[in-house]
Design a protein around this motif. Structure first.
Motif, PDB file in Angstrom:
ATOM      1  N   ILE A 208       6.477  -3.656  -9.621  1.00 43.72           N
ATOM      2  CA  ILE A 208       6.671  -4.138  -8.254  1.00 43.72           C
ATOM      3  C   ILE A 208       7.396  -3.071  -7.441  1.00 43.72           C
ATOM      4  O   ILE A 208       7.034  -2.785  -6.304  1.00 43.72           O
ATOM      5  CB  ILE A 208       7.502  -5.438  -8.243  1.00 43.72           C
ATOM      6  CG1 ILE A 208       6.728  -6.551  -8.952  1.00 43.72           C
ATOM      7  CG2 ILE A 208       7.818  -5.861  -6.817  1.00 43.72           C
ATOM      8  CD1 ILE A 208       7.504  -7.845  -9.043  1.00 43.72           C
TER       9      ILE A 208
ATOM     10  N   MET B 241       5.069  -0.223  -6.442  1.00 44.95           N
ATOM     11  CA  MET B 241       4.145  -0.640  -5.384  1.00 44.95           C
ATOM     12  C   MET B 241       4.885  -0.827  -4.064  1.00 44.95           C
ATOM     13  O   MET B 241       4.411  -0.398  -3.008  1.00 44.95           O
ATOM     14  CB  MET B 241       3.477  -1.962  -5.787  1.00 44.95           C
ATOM     15  CG  MET B 241       2.529  -1.827  -6.959  1.00 44.95           C
ATOM     16  SD  MET B 241       1.081  -0.806  -6.541  1.00 44.95           S
ATOM     17  CE  MET B 241       0.148  -0.897  -8.072  1.00 44.95           C
ATOM     18  N   LEU B 242       6.041  -1.466  -4.144  1.00 43.39           N
ATOM     19  CA  LEU B 242       6.830  -1.711  -2.949  1.00 43.39           C
ATOM     20  C   LEU B 242       7.256  -0.390  -2.322  1.00 43.39           C
ATOM     21  O   LEU B 242       7.201  -0.213  -1.102  1.00 43.39           O
ATOM     22  CB  LEU B 242       8.061  -2.540  -3.333  1.00 43.39           C
ATOM     23  CG  LEU B 242       8.414  -3.753  -2.478  1.00 43.39           C
ATOM     24  CD1 LEU B 242       7.194  -4.592  -2.176  1.00 43.39           C
ATOM     25  CD2 LEU B 242       9.463  -4.596  -3.171  1.00 43.39           C
TER      26      LEU B 242
ATOM     27  N   ARG C 261       5.713   2.330  -2.524  1.00 47.30           N
ATOM     28  CA  ARG C 261       4.547   3.021  -2.008  1.00 47.30           C
ATOM     29  C   ARG C 261       4.225   2.596  -0.586  1.00 47.30           C
ATOM     30  O   ARG C 261       3.619   3.341   0.180  1.00 47.30           O
ATOM     31  CB  ARG C 261       3.350   2.708  -2.922  1.00 47.30           C
ATOM     32  CG  ARG C 261       2.313   3.782  -2.968  1.00 47.30           C
ATOM     33  CD  ARG C 261       1.123   3.337  -3.789  1.00 47.30           C
ATOM     34  NE  ARG C 261       1.251   3.659  -5.194  1.00 47.30           N
ATOM     35  CZ  ARG C 261       0.446   3.161  -6.136  1.00 47.30           C
ATOM     36  NH1 ARG C 261      -0.489   2.303  -5.805  1.00 47.30           N
ATOM     37  NH2 ARG C 261       0.608   3.515  -7.378  1.00 47.30           N
TER      38      ARG C 261
ATOM     39  N   LEU D 297      13.981  -3.315   0.535  1.00 47.52           N
ATOM     40  CA  LEU D 297      13.224  -4.504   0.149  1.00 47.52           C
ATOM     41  C   LEU D 297      13.421  -4.815  -1.326  1.00 47.52           C
ATOM     42  O   LEU D 297      13.583  -5.972  -1.716  1.00 47.52           O
ATOM     43  CB  LEU D 297      11.732  -4.289   0.438  1.00 47.52           C
ATOM     44  CG  LEU D 297      11.351  -4.278   1.913  1.00 47.52           C
ATOM     45  CD1 LEU D 297       9.862  -4.024   2.065  1.00 47.52           C
ATOM     46  CD2 LEU D 297      11.722  -5.592   2.561  1.00 47.52           C
ATOM     47  N   LEU D 298      13.435  -3.765  -2.132  1.00 45.21           N
ATOM     48  CA  LEU D 298      13.583  -3.964  -3.570  1.00 45.21           C
ATOM     49  C   LEU D 298      14.951  -4.537  -3.908  1.00 45.21           C
ATOM     50  O   LEU D 298      15.074  -5.463  -4.723  1.00 45.21           O
ATOM     51  CB  LEU D 298      13.367  -2.624  -4.283  1.00 45.21           C
ATOM     52  CG  LEU D 298      13.220  -2.675  -5.792  1.00 45.21           C
ATOM     53  CD1 LEU D 298      12.165  -3.681  -6.207  1.00 45.21           C
ATOM     54  CD2 LEU D 298      12.878  -1.294  -6.320  1.00 45.21           C
TER      55      LEU D 298
ATOM     56  N   GLN E  28      15.046  -8.101  -2.995  1.00 42.58           N
ATOM     57  CA  GLN E  28      14.267  -8.882  -3.942  1.00 42.58           C
ATOM     58  C   GLN E  28      15.057  -9.111  -5.231  1.00 42.58           C
ATOM     59  O   GLN E  28      15.059 -10.209  -5.793  1.00 42.58           O
ATOM     60  CB  GLN E  28      12.968  -8.139  -4.233  1.00 42.58           C
ATOM     61  CG  GLN E  28      11.771  -9.040  -4.326  1.00 42.58           C
ATOM     62  CD  GLN E  28      11.071  -8.829  -5.638  1.00 42.58           C
ATOM     63  OE1 GLN E  28      11.062  -7.731  -6.175  1.00 42.58           O
ATOM     64  NE2 GLN E  28      10.485  -9.878  -6.155  1.00 42.58           N
TER      65      GLN E  28
ATOM     66  N   ALA F 177       6.006  -9.142  -2.065  1.00 40.78           N
ATOM     67  CA  ALA F 177       6.041  -8.800  -3.488  1.00 40.78           C
ATOM     68  C   ALA F 177       4.920  -9.500  -4.247  1.00 40.78           C
ATOM     69  O   ALA F 177       4.269  -8.903  -5.113  1.00 40.78           O
ATOM     70  CB  ALA F 177       7.400  -9.168  -4.078  1.00 40.78           C
TER      71      ALA F 177
ATOM     72  N   VAL G  90       1.681  -7.867  -3.580  1.00 38.92           N
ATOM     73  CA  VAL G  90       1.589  -6.613  -4.317  1.00 38.92           C
ATOM     74  C   VAL G  90       1.212  -6.864  -5.773  1.00 38.92           C
ATOM     75  O   VAL G  90       0.342  -6.198  -6.327  1.00 38.92           O
ATOM     76  CB  VAL G  90       2.933  -5.851  -4.221  1.00 38.92           C
ATOM     77  CG1 VAL G  90       3.021  -4.779  -5.283  1.00 38.92           C
ATOM     78  CG2 VAL G  90       3.084  -5.228  -2.850  1.00 38.92           C
ATOM     79  N   VAL G  91       1.860  -7.863  -6.379  1.00 40.64           N
ATOM     80  CA  VAL G  91       1.543  -8.194  -7.769  1.00 40.64           C
ATOM     81  C   VAL G  91       0.089  -8.637  -7.882  1.00 40.64           C
ATOM     82  O   VAL G  91      -0.651  -8.197  -8.770  1.00 40.64           O
ATOM     83  CB  VAL G  91       2.484  -9.296  -8.284  1.00 40.64           C
ATOM     84  CG1 VAL G  91       2.018  -9.813  -9.626  1.00 40.64           C
ATOM     85  CG2 VAL G  91       3.901  -8.767  -8.367  1.00 40.64           C
TER      86      VAL G  91
ATOM     87  N   MET H 149      -5.390  -2.068  -5.432  1.00 38.06           N
ATOM     88  CA  MET H 149      -4.780  -0.831  -4.947  1.00 38.06           C
ATOM     89  C   MET H 149      -5.095   0.320  -5.902  1.00 38.06           C
ATOM     90  O   MET H 149      -5.458   1.419  -5.469  1.00 38.06           O
ATOM     91  CB  MET H 149      -3.261  -1.005  -4.809  1.00 38.06           C
ATOM     92  CG  MET H 149      -2.864  -1.904  -3.656  1.00 38.06           C
ATOM     93  SD  MET H 149      -1.080  -2.278  -3.631  1.00 38.06           S
ATOM     94  CE  MET H 149      -0.404  -0.719  -3.073  1.00 38.06           C
TER      95      MET H 149
END
Lengths: 125, 125
Positions: free
Chosen positions: A16, A19-20, A22, B29-30, B33, B101, B104-105, B111
């Motif tokens: 995650i 990807m995040l 990116r 963001l990470l 999260q 998130a 993305v998963v 992707m």
DNA sequence: TATCTTGGTTTCCAAGAGGAACCAGCTTAC
DNA sequence: GTAAGCTGGTTCCTCTTGGAAACCAAGATA
């Protein structure tokens, strides 16, 4: 050494995270959001996005193209015409991005209030 | 000089842009999260987030605190104990972040496929 | 006494972002 | 006919940022 459970957990998070990372640089989300209103040519896109430099817009677009979010269509006329548009994947991605943008719009007052409160604490702290 | 309509439009977009830029750097963001799973102390958070340096985690947290997304609670014991947790605003923010998130998963395969296709095009283009 | 802990800050260096100039290929203006 | 301008970039240079590692205080531990 981590336990299997943790390892799995950590691997998923790292995924995650990658990807995040990116997609969450300074301009990517904004460019996606702008292109969500419709295809645009390079300089039109640049005007819409705002203060982005040509170089950074170009590299942002290249990365978005690489990730499959935008398509790049060159029409060999003169002056050259390069149109950027969201792909299917990009349009799908637009949904969570819009969620984010809408949240930001709806809550910017709270964010500003928090910043003001922080500044006051810091100001005479 | 822009027409009034455009000016309004552009001003709103610039506002979204500023807010979006404020939250969409590489780590914010990470971190949000991860903190969404519960409060964490500095080094625990650092381990969860992954490859972030102390300096950048510290500055990311300071900015999140400034924006009102996380609270910082110091317990003056020894060794010092500093706990970071999401505020109400941060928890609200978690919703769109989780949307992102989850997208993305759910779409990382698409992707990756797009990246592979791009690499093929570039590879023998 | 030496070392480990926590939550940072400081230092140094490499990578990235931004501004400005430049480029190609054609059109328009003077 | 030559200079300038449009497009979509690239290149160069600088300045900011990111990251690794060292350092710090203040005690606990060995």
């Amino acid at each position: 050494m981590l336990k299997p459970d943790n390892q799995e957990h950590t691997a998923a998070c790292a995924h995650i995270g990658r990807m995040l990372a990116r997609i969450s640089d300074k301009w990517t989300l904004l460019v996606v959001q702008v292109l969500g209103r419709g295809p645009l040519r390079f300089n039109a896109l640049r005007r819409e996005v705002g203060e982005i430099s040509q170089k950074v817009l170009a590299s942002t677009l290249r990365e978005l193209e690489e990730n499959g979010f935008v398509s790049r269509t060159v029409t060999p006329v003169t002056p050259p015409q390069v149109e950027y548009a969201l792909t299917d994947l990009g349009r799908d991605f637009l949904e969570p991005v819009r969620g984010l943008a809408e949240w930001v719009v709806a809550n910017s007052a709270r964010m500003d209030a928090a910043r003001a409160a922080y500044a006051r604490r810091r100001g005479h702290g």
